[in-house]
Design a protein around this motif. Structure first.
Motif, PDB file in Angstrom:
ATOM      1  N   UNK A 123      -7.965  -7.251   1.644  1.00  0.00           N
ATOM      2  CA  UNK A 123      -8.878  -7.496   2.753  1.00  0.00           C
ATOM      3  C   UNK A 123     -10.324  -7.188   2.394  1.00  0.00           C
ATOM      4  N   UNK A 124     -10.578  -6.841   1.139  1.00  0.00           N
ATOM      5  CA  UNK A 124     -11.947  -6.594   0.699  1.00  0.00           C
ATOM      6  C   UNK A 124     -12.188  -7.342  -0.597  1.00  0.00           C
ATOM      7  N   UNK A 125     -13.367  -7.952  -0.695  1.00  0.00           N
ATOM      8  CA  UNK A 125     -13.773  -8.676  -1.897  1.00  0.00           C
ATOM      9  C   UNK A 125     -14.982  -7.973  -2.491  1.00  0.00           C
ATOM     10  N   UNK A 126     -14.847  -7.497  -3.718  1.00  0.00           N
ATOM     11  CA  UNK A 126     -15.982  -6.897  -4.407  1.00  0.00           C
ATOM     12  C   UNK A 126     -16.708  -7.950  -5.224  1.00  0.00           C
ATOM     13  N   UNK A 127     -18.002  -8.121  -4.966  1.00  0.00           N
ATOM     14  CA  UNK A 127     -18.834  -9.059  -5.724  1.00  0.00           C
ATOM     15  C   UNK A 127     -19.503  -8.255  -6.831  1.00  0.00           C
ATOM     16  N   UNK A 128     -18.943  -8.323  -8.035  1.00  0.00           N
ATOM     17  CA  UNK A 128     -19.295  -7.386  -9.085  1.00  0.00           C
ATOM     18  C   UNK A 128     -20.295  -7.949 -10.086  1.00  0.00           C
ATOM     19  N   UNK A 129     -21.151  -7.088 -10.562  1.00  0.00           N
ATOM     20  CA  UNK A 129     -22.005  -7.308 -11.724  1.00  0.00           C
ATOM     21  C   UNK A 129     -22.771  -6.006 -11.901  1.00  0.00           C
ATOM     22  N   UNK A 130     -23.666  -5.966 -12.869  1.00  0.00           N
ATOM     23  CA  UNK A 130     -24.462  -4.761 -13.055  1.00  0.00           C
ATOM     24  C   UNK A 130     -25.500  -4.588 -11.957  1.00  0.00           C
ATOM     25  N   UNK A 131     -25.919  -5.673 -11.338  1.00  0.00           N
ATOM     26  CA  UNK A 131     -26.903  -5.612 -10.253  1.00  0.00           C
ATOM     27  C   UNK A 131     -26.685  -6.830  -9.363  1.00  0.00           C
ATOM     28  N   UNK A 132     -25.619  -6.782  -8.561  1.00  0.00           N
ATOM     29  CA  UNK A 132     -25.122  -7.981  -7.884  1.00  0.00           C
ATOM     30  C   UNK A 132     -26.150  -8.634  -6.969  1.00  0.00           C
ATOM     31  N   UNK A 133     -27.016  -7.843  -6.344  1.00  0.00           N
ATOM     32  CA  UNK A 133     -28.014  -8.430  -5.444  1.00  0.00           C
ATOM     33  C   UNK A 133     -29.066  -9.229  -6.199  1.00  0.00           C
ATOM     34  N   UNK A 134     -29.040  -9.195  -7.547  1.00  0.00           N
ATOM     35  CA  UNK A 134     -29.986  -9.981  -8.340  1.00  0.00           C
ATOM     36  C   UNK A 134     -29.487 -11.398  -8.612  1.00  0.00           C
ATOM     37  N   UNK A 135     -28.277 -11.733  -8.197  1.00  0.00           N
ATOM     38  CA  UNK A 135     -27.846 -13.123  -8.353  1.00  0.00           C
ATOM     39  C   UNK A 135     -28.845 -14.012  -7.618  1.00  0.00           C
ATOM     40  N   UNK A 136     -29.272 -15.096  -8.248  1.00  0.00           N
ATOM     41  CA  UNK A 136     -30.350 -15.899  -7.678  1.00  0.00           C
ATOM     42  C   UNK A 136     -29.958 -16.549  -6.357  1.00  0.00           C
ATOM     43  N   UNK A 137     -28.652 -16.595  -6.038  1.00  0.00           N
ATOM     44  CA  UNK A 137     -28.215 -17.171  -4.770  1.00  0.00           C
ATOM     45  C   UNK A 137     -27.358 -16.187  -3.973  1.00  0.00           C
ATOM     46  N   UNK A 138     -27.678 -14.891  -4.085  1.00  0.00           N
ATOM     47  CA  UNK A 138     -26.845 -13.890  -3.416  1.00  0.00           C
ATOM     48  C   UNK A 138     -26.849 -14.070  -1.901  1.00  0.00           C
ATOM     49  N   UNK A 139     -27.979 -14.471  -1.319  1.00  0.00           N
ATOM     50  CA  UNK A 139     -28.022 -14.660   0.136  1.00  0.00           C
ATOM     51  C   UNK A 139     -27.100 -15.794   0.553  1.00  0.00           C
ATOM     52  N   UNK A 140     -27.128 -16.902  -0.189  1.00  0.00           N
ATOM     53  CA  UNK A 140     -26.258 -18.033   0.133  1.00  0.00           C
ATOM     54  C   UNK A 140     -24.796 -17.684  -0.098  1.00  0.00           C
ATOM     55  N   UNK A 141     -24.524 -16.896  -1.134  1.00  0.00           N
ATOM     56  CA  UNK A 141     -23.139 -16.500  -1.423  1.00  0.00           C
ATOM     57  C   UNK A 141     -22.582 -15.638  -0.301  1.00  0.00           C
ATOM     58  N   UNK A 142     -23.315 -14.595   0.073  1.00  0.00           N
ATOM     59  CA  UNK A 142     -22.798 -13.680   1.085  1.00  0.00           C
ATOM     60  C   UNK A 142     -22.686 -14.355   2.447  1.00  0.00           C
ATOM     61  N   UNK A 143     -23.674 -15.160   2.818  1.00  0.00           N
ATOM     62  CA  UNK A 143     -23.589 -15.856   4.105  1.00  0.00           C
ATOM     63  C   UNK A 143     -22.441 -16.865   4.103  1.00  0.00           C
TER      64      UNK A 143
END
Length: 652
Positions: free
Chosen positions: A310-330
């Motif tokens: 029931x939980x998805x971890x979006x992993x990387x060394x600095x996940x909020x730096x993905x260039x489309x993190x807002x589109x991914x999370x929304x």
């Protein structure tokens, strides 16, 4: 190949957490031994609860098992209670999948996330009946192959390894498998040495036995040179460039016993160019490679259907730096609206965080605390480590979070950083107090919490701090005592601040092992013979045992614990890993070390002109930058038995 389970099962009621040894997890793979030609045993050298969630092992396990003639099974370190019973009853180290003896496999691949797992490797080898020293093994023994971040300096365990792979393993394990397949098909010409030479001459596999190390009178390394004309002078790291071509794990393992991460994880990008000088992971995984928004969406959907998490971890060394993190999370929050499927990121950079992102992450799941990693207490020390987060940025961010309903924040710091003073550490207390004051003002509530978690700094190979002197444990512990006193000096605020820290002693041993050379093999072996196990666990770690064994084994060689740890290296010194190429230019690392000493920060080269670190020319590639402008599409209806259902489809 027979299972040892019939002999193991009667012993399990006598040990703690017996379920960790029985296997049978959801999505585990079982293959018939005789139907396969190449057999891998993959080991994470720690307890099941830590090892099973490891993404690296799960990825390789699945990639290998997808090959029709290849079998891959898993093994983990057994706790001392079971180890004693296995020795008493003659039961060898076994896999959890089919409980086959580890010594029967072609390859024992060991993933080292930390150097404190080295003694567990020796325990597993001994239980498996595999000679500890690579020089004593025959054609009948597995190839012992190391990988993971700690494999970027495998020299301390060179005596015990047949080979090591630097960097990404997805393509490397398939190439190694093919080399073994050909060697076997040809009738094993030249025996074990010929197979190892074939691996070595590829340039992407390091075989320690084909390299000789000589030392100078002052204890430093004179040179490391190949002793076989087929072995290259330098071994290069492996880099998987197109992550979308490797959407693993497709069927994540679901643990039977409690594990450290109860979630389904997706690596959304690999590499980091923030340039934090302490961070080995960020340096050795360059360049940045993003997984596409569509690729992430497919992996999340497939993984949820396969696991029921029931939980998805979006992993990387600095996940909020993905260039489309807002589109991914929304997109993911929209897709799983009403399913109780929560999203999570590892600790987030303050300057990459915003409330919209946090709201999307918590929309369908529970709202947990927020985690940030300033790493240093003062602005000066943050310039030294190139972690450019201002206190004003942090206060502005947490104030917005507290105003929007969050109640607690966790902050990560390090102690013992290069050039650090007592005042740099005491600034952590002032920052935490300011967080509480800002939170109370923004929320109008008194129940605001701030937890500070502090780890001891360990200089690592392939970073600008590889030359730095490590701070001794007594100094680290003294600074942390002063920090606690500073926090408690004002009880009205201090009672809302939690403080978690480890003493400096395990960090000192990690430092010994991280920057050591082949002379440390005898220390590791002696520690293991004197009972060293699970050194990453406080209840099993013995600093005194390591200190005593290091003194006994190193002093006759003219070096000691301090020589490997608290001594600053010079520019011209040959470092134990200089022949192992991470792509980073040594001159660039030295220049960045000088910038650190002058407290000069460096920008993120992902968005600014190149700083000539060397990785892109060496790898023949460029950093990937976004965004692509694509959107995450709604999911189509899924199968009847799926734990994740399209709400509209359910209504139909």
């Amino acid at each position: 190949m027979e299972s040892v389970f019939d002999r193991l099962e009667p012993l399990l009621p006598r040990v703690s957490k017996p379920v960790q040894y029985v296997g049978g997890e959801l999505n585990a793979t079982l293959k018939a031994w005789d139907d396969t030609a190449i057999r891998w045993c993959l080991m994470y050298p720690d307890a099941y609860e830590v090892g099973l969630p490891n993404q690296g092992v799960q990825i390789l396990y699945e990639i290998l098992n997808e090959q029709p003639d290849v079998l891959a099974e898993r093994t983990y370190a057994v706790w001392p209670d079971l180890e004693a019973l296995m020795r008493e009853h003659g039961i060898p180290q076994f896999t959890v999948d089919a409980h086959r003896p580890v010594g029967a496999f072609d390859v024992l691949g060991v993933s080292f996330a930390t150097e404190l797992g080295y003694t567990n490797l020796l325990g597993a080898l001994d239980l498996a009946g595999i000679p500890l020293h690579a020089a004593d093994r025959t054609d009948d023994h597995p190839i012992v192959l190391a990988g993971g971040h700690a494999a970027f300096n495998p020299e301390p365990i060179a005596d015990f390894l047949d080979a090591a792979v630097l960097g990404d393993g997805e393509e490397a394990v398939l190439e190694i498998t093919e080399a073994i397949r050909r060697w076997k098909a040809e009738g094993r010409p030249g025996g074990r040495d010929e197979l190892l030479l074939r691996l070595a001459e590829s340039g992407g596999v390091y075989v320690p036995k084909f390299y000789d190390v000589s030392y100078r009178a002052d204890g430093a390394i004179d040179q490391v040179v190949p002793n076989n004309e087929r072995a290259p002078y330098r071994v290069f790291k492996r880099t998987t460039m197109e992550l979308d071509d490797w959407p693993y794990p497709k069927q994540p393992l679901v643990p039977l016993a409690e594990s450290v991460h109860e979630r389904m994880s997706v690596e959304i990008f690999r590499g980091c160019t923030r340039g934090c000088r302490f961070c080995q992971a960020g340096m050795i995984t360059r360049p940045v490679r993003e997984r596409s928004i569509e690729g992430i969406g497919e992996m999340v959907q497939r993984g949820l259907e396969a696991t029921g998490f029931e939980e998805v971890g979006l992993l990387s060394l600095s996940s909020a730096d993905h260039s489309e993190i807002a589109e991914i999370t929304k997109g993911l929050a929209d897709r799983y609206e009403g399913t109780n499927t929560g999203l999570s990121l590892p600790s987030t950079r303050v300057d990459a965080f915003n409330i919209d992102l946090a709201n999307e992450l918590s929309r369908n799941g529970r709202r947990s605390g927020l985690t940030f990693a300033p790493e240093g207490g003062s602005e000066r020390i943050r310039r030294v480590i190139n972690k450019m987060v201002s206190e004003e940025d942090l206060i502005r961010t947490v104030s917005a979070a507290f105003a929007n309903g969050w109640r607690q924040v966790k902050l990560y710091f390090m102690c013992g950083l290069p050039t650090e003073t007592d005042e740099d550490v005491l600034q952590i207390a002032e920052m935490a107090k300011e967080v509480i004051r800002a939170g109370r003002e923004a929320s109008g509530r008194k129940d605001i919490r701030c937890t500070i978690s502090i780890g001891g700094f360990v200089p690592k190979p392939h970073t600008p701090f590889q030359w730095a002197a490590q701070t001794d444990p007594d100094t680290v512990d003294a600074r942390l005592r002063k920090l606690r006193e500073a926090i408690n000096s004002d009880r009205r605020i201090g009672r809302n601040i939690g403080m978690r820290y480890h003493d400096g002693k395990p960090s000192m041993i990690e430092g010994l092992l991280s920057r050591g050379d082949r002379r440390l093999g005898r220390v590791i072996e002696r520690v293991w013979r004197e009972g060293g196990r699970f050194d990453g666990w406080n209840e099993h770690f013995s600093y005194e045992r390591w200190v005593d064994c290091a003194a006994a084994e190193l002093e006759p060689l003219g070096v000691d614990l301090a020589w490997f740890t608290t001594r600053e290296r010079t520019e011209g010194e040959v470092l134990p890993w200089d022949h192992l190429d991470s792509g980073l230019d040594k001159e660039w690392l030295w220049a960045d070390w000088q910038d650190a000493l002058d407290a000069r920060e460096q920008d993120d080269c992902r968005w600014t002109p190149c700083f000539d670190c060397g990785v892109c020319p060496t790898m023949g590639t460029d950093i990937e930058v976004g965004p692509t402008g694509r959107k995450l599409l709604p999911i189509s209806p899924v199968g009847q038995g799926s734990p994740v259902r399209n709400p509209a489809f359910n209504q139909g």
